[in-house]
Design an enzyme around this catalytic site. Structure first.
Site, mmCIF file in Angstrom:
data_model
loop_
_atom_site.group_PDB
_atom_site.id
_atom_site.type_symbol
_atom_site.label_atom_id
_atom_site.label_comp_id
_atom_site.label_asym_id
_atom_site.label_seq_id
_atom_site.Cartn_x
_atom_site.Cartn_y
_atom_site.Cartn_z
ATOM 1 N N MET A 59 50.959 -23.969 -3.774
ATOM 2 C CA MET A 59 51.336 -22.845 -2.915
ATOM 3 C C MET A 59 50.753 -23.185 -1.545
ATOM 4 S SD MET A 59 50.588 -18.887 -3.798
ATOM 5 C CE MET A 59 48.862 -18.805 -3.463
ATOM 6 N N TYR B 160 39.871 -16.669 -1.723
ATOM 7 C CA TYR B 160 41.292 -17.066 -1.750
ATOM 8 C C TYR B 160 42.174 -15.980 -2.363
ATOM 9 C CZ TYR B 160 40.573 -19.406 -6.437
ATOM 10 O OH TYR B 160 40.293 -19.724 -7.736
ATOM 11 N N GLU B 161 43.463 -16.196 -2.244
ATOM 12 C CA GLU B 161 44.464 -15.160 -2.586
ATOM 13 C C GLU B 161 44.229 -13.881 -1.780
ATOM 14 O OE1 GLU B 161 47.158 -15.450 -3.922
ATOM 15 O OE2 GLU B 161 46.853 -17.438 -4.791
ATOM 16 N N GLY B 162 43.921 -14.057 -0.523
ATOM 17 C CA GLY B 162 43.610 -12.920 0.346
ATOM 18 C C GLY B 162 42.141 -12.604 0.209
#
Ligand SMILES: Cc1cc2nc3c(=O)[nH]c(=O)nc-3n(C[C@H](O)[C@H](O)[C@H](O)COP(=O)(O)OP(=O)(O)OC[C@H]3O[C@@H](n4cnc5c(N)ncnc54)[C@H](O)[C@@H]3O)c2cc1C
Length: 540
Positions: free
Chosen positions: A156, A412-414
């Site tokens: 991603m 991570y992932e926001g």
């Protein structure tokens, strides 16, 4: 050292009785048990034993290619041989199409055995879901079987030097050329951007197709293959892998795309919406990474404290075991409650996501679960280290590795700060606050009346505040308390089905006493943050 052992019964109890997975169409409890048990055996035998050496060995960057630790290469081979890559993929693509709730159970087990490996491998289901939702028939027919076979892994690729939390800064260009598209630009921090687990990698790249001023509306999502159909490498290079605090066995790559051939996935300008399909589930997976760390740390701490003898305790002759001391019990109880509460919360979110009946509730619970469970993981691992004393700080029991590995989950992932901000702004306000209203209804339906009252008052204050961002963190903490209040009521109601009902009831009673106090405390901090005078700065 404590051997890794999966808490299969705890996970199944949480899924079935607490999250109510039996409501899912086609739910098969005995098949779920079989799948989870089988994966647990695989993780215990093939993955966990390789993780410690892999942490020491780390990834290497040689001649422009990434070499993974040998133990993880072996573990991945076994993962493919046993057919695990296909678990969540549709049957038409050679998959087994298990629901997200079962996949979530697998994520926790996998991440507990090796966060590094799970993190690199675990992007495939999200890529598959994005293909299923936005891909053309031809794209699905081409890519899904490749992902299901385990021959390809996915990445991603969002982050760039000038675009971290704020993706409107993305500069990587998607260009329309004769017969297709190319992608050109630099991405950083890409997990598994290169690896030698698979011969091929499918990159999902977010790139700009609009003009420089088009913000996130000018972003499109591309499929960029590491190799063409004849097996030739595409113009994609890895500049370096990052040295970092933890996840040493997961390569974090700087990548350069030099007019790499690409396929548009979804519509031109629809990149962010498509990427969110991948990210929403990925956020719950990260939540479950937090749960995995909390569960493992509390287990190691409990096992250690049951045998190590130090000091005296009331009612005990001779040297007392550590867990006879009130302060040690406090830490073990808190760590275990963090794991159980976090697991239940993320399972509730996963089952709601699978049911797809209350999308607004899923929108709300996703960032709350991500925040709650990742902070829970970090806190529980920290408590685990404290319970072990000096041994906790050493490598031997591997809670120090857990602290290094778990720390990334809040980033991570926001980042958790961005999730708190989203909650305090978009999720309270958009569509007349539909997501917040769905959450309030959830609290009410669980009988969490006191939590609901405190949370509703806080919601009103946030809506009336001219600058809600100042109190976003405290409001998120309060929301986590409210969500956990509801979830612990469910846990308590279903305790008879738990692997250890007495222990669960004891922890639930503790939560019943503690959570209202924490709600009040966080409401007070939120009020202070909202009323902070100029010059004082945001508080809490
Ligand atoms: C090990 C690792 C693996 C990763 N894997 C991937 C991957 O596979 N693919 C990928 O695309 N990316 C990946 N990332 C990148 C990761 O998603 C970003 O690091 C993350 O989104 C934060 O961006 P940033 O590092 O630029 O921090 P910044 O955006 O610079 O944020 C720094 C701090 O400021 C705060 N902040 C920023 N903006 C605001 C705001 N508007 N309001 C309030 N606070 C704010 C943040 O909360 C944070 O605390 C990975 C990173 C690491 C370290």
């Amino acid at each position: 050292m404590t051997q890794f052992a999966t808490l299969v019964e705890d996970i199944l109890f949480s899924l079935e009785y607490v999250a109510g997975a039996h409501r899912l169409p086609g739910w098969d409890a005995s098949l779920t048990r079989e799948v989870v048990q089988q994966f647990a055996r695989f993780a215990e035998a093939e993955v966990a034993p390789a993780d410690e050496a892999s942490d020491r060995e780390g990834c290497r960057f040689e001649d422009g290619r990434v070499r993974m630790p040998v133990g993880l290469v072996r573990a991945y081979r076994a993962y493919v041989e046993q057919g695990w890559p296909a678990l969540e993929l549709p049957e038409a693509a050679g998959g087994q199409a298990v629901c997200g709730a079962v996949a979530g159970a697998i994520t926790e087990i996998f991440a507990g055995a090796s966060h590094s490996l799970q993190q690199v491998v675990g992007l495939v289901p999200g890529a598959a879901r994005t293909l299923l939702r936005f891909g053309s028939e031809a794209q699905q027919a081409k890519w899904l079987p490749r992902l299901a076979s385990g021959e390809w892994l996915a990445t991603m690729a969002l982050t760039e030097p000038g675009a971290g939390s704020d993706l409107s800064g993305i500069r990587t260009k998607g260009r329309h050329v004769d017969g297709g598209w190319t992608v050109e630009g630099e991405k950083i921090f890409i997990s598994g951007g290169d690896q030698d687990l698979t011969p091929r990698i499918l990159h999902l790249v977010l790139a700009r197709t609009g003009n420089a001023a088009s913000g996130v509306k000018g972003l499109s999502l591309f499929l960029v293959a590491s190799h063409d159909d004849d097996g030739n490498r595409q113009p994609i290079t890895v500049g370096r892998i990052e040295e970092k605090l933890g996840l040493h066995a997961s390569p974090t790559c700087q990548m350069l795309f030099d007019h790499a051939p690409a396929e548009l996935l979804g519509t031109d300008g629809g990149g962010l919406a498509a990427m969110f399909t991948m990210m929403n589930r990925a956020r719950l997976d990260v939540a479950l990474q937090g749960v995995a760390h909390a569960a493992r740390a509390s287990r190691i701490a409990a096992a250690y404290a049951a045998t190590r003898r130090q000091g005296r305790a009331p009612g005990q002759a001779g040297a007392a075991v550590l867990d006879a001391h009130a302060d040690v019990r406090r830490m073990i109880d808190e760590a275990e409650a963090l794991a159980i509460g976090g697991r239940a919360l993320s399972h509730v979110a996963l089952v709601e996501m699978d049911l797809d009946e209350r999308p607004e509730l899923v929108d709300f619970l996703t960032p709350v679960s991500k925040f709650a469970c990742t902070e829970a993981g970090i806190r529980a691992v920290n408590l685990g280290i404290q319970v072990l004393g000096g041994y906790g700080y050493l490598r031997e029991y591997r809670v120090e590795q857990a602290l290094r590995d778990a720390r990334i989950t809040a980033i991570y992932e926001g980042t958790n700060g961005i999730h708190a901000l989203t909650l305090a702004t978009r999720l309270l306000r958009n569509a007349d606050g539909a997501a917040a209203t769905a959450f309030a209804a959830f609290l009410a339906s669980e009988g969490a009346g006191e939590a609901l009252a405190t949370w509703q008052a806080a919601r009103e204050r946030m809506l009336a505040a001219p600058d809600a961002a100042k109190a976003a963190h405290a409001f998120m903490l309060l929301t986590v308390d409210a969500a956990l209040s509801a979830v612990w009521l469910r846990l308590e109601r279903n305790a008879a089905h738990a692997p250890d009902p007495e222990r669960l009831l004891r922890l639930a009673r503790l939560q019943r006493a503690v959570l209202p106090a924490r709600l009040r405390y966080h409401a007070d901090l939120m009020a202070i943050a909202l009323t902070a005078r100029a010059g004082m700065g945001p508080v809490a």
